[in-house]
Design an enzyme around this catalytic site. Structure first.
Site, PDB file in Angstrom:
ATOM      1  N   ASP A  42      -3.900  -0.539   6.615  1.00  0.00           N
ATOM      2  CA  ASP A  42      -2.895  -0.393   5.568  1.00  0.00           C
ATOM      3  C   ASP A  42      -3.426  -1.055   4.289  1.00  0.00           C
ATOM      4  O   ASP A  42      -4.204  -2.018   4.355  1.00  0.00           O
ATOM      5  CB  ASP A  42      -1.625  -1.120   6.031  1.00  0.00           C
ATOM      6  CG  ASP A  42      -0.388  -0.717   5.251  1.00  0.00           C
ATOM      7  OD1 ASP A  42       0.440   0.022   5.806  1.00  0.00           O
ATOM      8  OD2 ASP A  42      -0.238  -1.154   4.093  1.00  0.00           O
TER       9      ASP A  42
ATOM     10  N   HIS B  20       5.786   2.145   7.902  1.00  0.00           N
ATOM     11  CA  HIS B  20       4.336   1.926   7.912  1.00  0.00           C
ATOM     12  C   HIS B  20       3.771   2.050   9.324  1.00  0.00           C
ATOM     13  O   HIS B  20       2.677   2.571   9.516  1.00  0.00           O
ATOM     14  CB  HIS B  20       3.998   0.551   7.328  1.00  0.00           C
ATOM     15  CG  HIS B  20       4.171   0.499   5.844  1.00  0.00           C
ATOM     16  ND1 HIS B  20       3.134   0.381   4.966  1.00  0.00           N
ATOM     17  CD2 HIS B  20       5.288   0.592   5.074  1.00  0.00           C
ATOM     18  CE1 HIS B  20       3.580   0.390   3.726  1.00  0.00           C
ATOM     19  NE2 HIS B  20       4.905   0.501   3.771  1.00  0.00           N
TER      20      HIS B  20
HETATM   21  O1  LIG Z   1      17.067   6.627  13.574  1.00  0.00           O
HETATM   22  C1  LIG Z   1      15.934   6.830  13.140  1.00  0.00           C
HETATM   23  C2  LIG Z   1      15.504   6.388  11.857  1.00  0.00           C
HETATM   24  C3  LIG Z   1      14.202   6.659  11.479  1.00  0.00           C
HETATM   25  N1  LIG Z   1      13.354   7.332  12.313  1.00  0.00           N
HETATM   26  C4  LIG Z   1      11.945   7.543  11.929  1.00  0.00           C
HETATM   27  O2  LIG Z   1      11.465   6.396  11.238  1.00  0.00           O
HETATM   28  C5  LIG Z   1      10.580   6.762  10.214  1.00  0.00           C
HETATM   29  C6  LIG Z   1      11.136   6.228   8.917  1.00  0.00           C
HETATM   30  O3  LIG Z   1      10.192   6.361   7.906  1.00  0.00           O
HETATM   31  P1  LIG Z   1      10.551   6.889   6.440  1.00  0.00           P
HETATM   32  O4  LIG Z   1      11.273   8.155   6.508  1.00  0.00           O
HETATM   33  O5  LIG Z   1       9.274   6.914   5.666  1.00  0.00           O
HETATM   34  O6  LIG Z   1      11.559   5.841   5.859  1.00  0.00           O
HETATM   35  P2  LIG Z   1      11.540   4.225   5.762  1.00  0.00           P
HETATM   36  O7  LIG Z   1      11.745   3.654   7.061  1.00  0.00           O
HETATM   37  O8  LIG Z   1      12.525   3.894   4.711  1.00  0.00           O
HETATM   38  O9  LIG Z   1      10.042   3.923   5.213  1.00  0.00           O
HETATM   39  C7  LIG Z   1       9.475   2.959   4.353  1.00  0.00           C
HETATM   40  O10 LIG Z   1       8.072   3.317   4.357  1.00  0.00           O
HETATM   41  C8  LIG Z   1       7.779   4.618   3.845  1.00  0.00           C
HETATM   42  C9  LIG Z   1       6.290   4.883   4.019  1.00  0.00           C
HETATM   43  O11 LIG Z   1       5.532   4.011   3.269  1.00  0.00           O
HETATM   44  C10 LIG Z   1       8.230   4.723   2.392  1.00  0.00           C
HETATM   45  O12 LIG Z   1       7.980   6.023   1.901  1.00  0.00           O
HETATM   46  C11 LIG Z   1       9.723   4.391   2.305  1.00  0.00           C
HETATM   47  O13 LIG Z   1      10.185   4.449   0.974  1.00  0.00           O
HETATM   48  C12 LIG Z   1       9.967   3.004   2.893  1.00  0.00           C
HETATM   49  O14 LIG Z   1      11.337   2.650   2.824  1.00  0.00           O
HETATM   50  C13 LIG Z   1      10.505   8.282  10.225  1.00  0.00           C
HETATM   51  O15 LIG Z   1       9.362   8.670  10.954  1.00  0.00           O
HETATM   52  C14 LIG Z   1      11.766   8.702  10.980  1.00  0.00           C
HETATM   53  O16 LIG Z   1      11.589   9.912  11.687  1.00  0.00           O
HETATM   54  C15 LIG Z   1      13.775   7.779  13.534  1.00  0.00           C
HETATM   55  O17 LIG Z   1      13.017   8.410  14.292  1.00  0.00           O
HETATM   56  N2  LIG Z   1      15.053   7.510  13.901  1.00  0.00           N
END
Ligand SMILES: O=c1ccn([C@@H]2O[C@H](COP(=O)(O)OP(=O)(O)O[C@H]3O[C@H](CO)[C@@H](O)[C@H](O)[C@H]3O)[C@@H](O)[C@H]2O)c(=O)[nH]1
Length: 463
Positions: A122, A24
């Protein structure tokens, strides 16, 4: 996106209010960075404590690299104690605490100087933000961090939970007006239990959605055209404000990545590496992690794998050697890199060596892969991810083996995983369809593209 300056003399001052977790926070920080590039002033409001270290580190870094942003923190009232064990997810607890603490935003927002032009928040704080914006006589816009398709489902949620008979155990899909039917198996488990903290929090905030001036979604018109049209034609909800696709939101510079991933990728042939990551808050069981490792090995492909063993980074303890065994790490060392740390995913996906992505389909990961035209092997685990997996497959960005199920409900064996990885990396047609998605995504954010126009329209309305 372009850095076109608005032609008006008065530049809007916008309060940006994310909720919890990197999934988020990330799109809100990207949006804040975009607003600054369009000559807006930005005040970022965040809760005093974050769930993960990743969030606090990213907020600090963002503020250091965007000194024009004013940062205000608000206290959180203590979380509700719930007897429901499924409610113990730390992120759901934080969403609920933020939602219930949102009234503490009022003094911060009302005393803002210069006065605010709008609030971008949000969904999870919408109810209070709607009251504050009415009190301050300024508009509020919702920012949806998931897909438009998942937004349709959330808008349909009150009907869904108030009519349980319609969704008997025999039902296989739900009819959402204006959208193709949604398989029950793709519906997040918390939504099948209206007493779950997450469902409760979302339901509590949905009622004020019609009061928003607009709903921004981190998606692009081409990718979800049918759903966006249905939302905007009043088919899903008759009194819905305009749904405005503004994505994929672009990453801002985050250059503190000291890891060896990028130098390692520099030594790999073009499009030869499969990148494996399940986002910031999703952990597979240790058994599944090991099967995935053996599957990667069996595929014969090069890989870069970010391993995550717990939901919150503060709990990560086990070393890679303990988890996967030294012999595995030794065996794969010439064609695989395995890390257990935060990586710069956006830079990794942009690297020419990356040819495929095994993803849990968190929406940020999907939009980042879409922008680069990287094919995805979808492996959704919870939440909106099943919905996202289905839509990305339909749009041509990837493949989804539904029989693998969601979460840790069944153990997917290494042989199956290995085969699917080969399919992902060898399918020339899939690669070409994914490249087309990439071209369309980039077109949307170029000057005059659909997402660029949408964000400029919002800013112009506020000047
Ligand atoms: O080592 C890492 C791990 C993650 N990321 C970043 O972190 C973000 C992660 O977001 P996302 O891919 O959406 O996964 P989640 O962290 O699991 O996000 C939560 O939030 C999202 C947006 O609401 C939902 O779609 C997901 O299901 C929910 O788990 C992204 O920008 C990735 O590029 C990094 O840069 N490095």
């Amino acid at each position: 996106m372009s850095t076109m300056e608005p032609s008006h003399t008065h530049s809007p001052h916008i309060a940006v209010i994310p909720s919890a977790g990197m999934g988020h926070l990330t799109p809100f920080l990207r949006l804040a960075s975009l607003l600054l590039s369009r000559n807006c002033s930005v005040t970022l409001l965040t809760a005093k404590s974050t769930v993960s270290n990743a969030e606090s580190r990213h907020i600090s870094f963002f503020l250091a690299t965007h000194p024009r942003v004013k940062h205000l923190e608000f206290d959180l009232i203590p979380p509700l104690q719930s007897s429901n064990s499924s409610a113990q997810d730390p992120f759901s607890i934080q969403y609920n605490a933020i939602s219930r603490s949102a009234h503490l935003l009022h003094p911060l927002l009302s005393s803002s100087s210069p006065p605010l032009s709008a609030i971008f928040s949000d969904l999870l704080v919408a109810k209070t933000v709607a009251c504050i914006s009415a009190d301050l006589l300024i508009p509020y816009y919702l920012v949806i961090t998931s897909s438009a398709r998942f937004l349709s489902f959330m808008l349909y949620l009150p009907a869904f939970v108030s009519n349980p008979d319609k969704f008997s155990s025999n039902a296989v899909e739900v009819e959402i007006p204006g959208s193709s039917p949604l398989p029950i198996s793709s519906i997040p488990l918390p939504f099948l239990n209206p007493n779950h903290l997450l469902a409760e929090t979302i339901l509590a905030n949905l009622g004020v959605v019609p009061e928003a001036k607009g709903i921004m979604v981190n998606t692009f018109d081409w990718f979800e055209a049918e759903t966006i049209a249905a939302l905007n034609n009043g088919i899903v909800l008759s009194n819905l404000p305009s749904v405005l696709p503004i994505g994929p939101l672009q990453a801002y510079e985050f250059d503190k990545d000291q890891s060896q991933c990028l130098p390692w990728l520099d030594d790999q042939p073009e499009k030869s590496v499969v990148y494996v990551s399940f986002g910031s808050r999703t952990a597979m069981s240790n058994d599944q992690i090991r099967e995935l490792g053996y599957g990667l090995d069996k595929s014969g492909c090069r890989f870069l794998w970010v391993v995550k063993t717990s939901k919150v980074d503060k709990e990560e303890k086990e070393s890679l050697e303990e988890l996967l065994g030294e012999s595995f790490l030794e065996r794969i060392k010439n064609r695989g890199m395995v890390v257990k740390e935060w990586v710069n995913q956006d830079k990794i996906l942009a690297h020419p060596a990356i040819g495929g992505f095994i993803s849990h389909c968190g929406w940020n990961s999907v939009t980042e892969a879409a922008e680069r035209g990287i094919p995805i092997l979808a492996w959704p685990l919870h939440g909106d991810q099943g919905v996202n997996a289905e839509l990305l497959q339909k749009a041509g960005l990837g493949i989804w083996e539904k029989t693998w199920g969601m979460g840790n409900e069944r153990l997917v064996k290494q042989e199956k995983i290995g085969k699917k990885i080969v399919e992902l990396m060898d399918d020339a047609e899939l690669r070409s369809r994914a490249s087309k998605v990439g071209r369309e995504a980039r077109k949307a954010t170029e000057l005059g593209g659909s997402s660029d126009k949408a964000i400029m329209g919002i800013i112009e309305n506020l000047t």
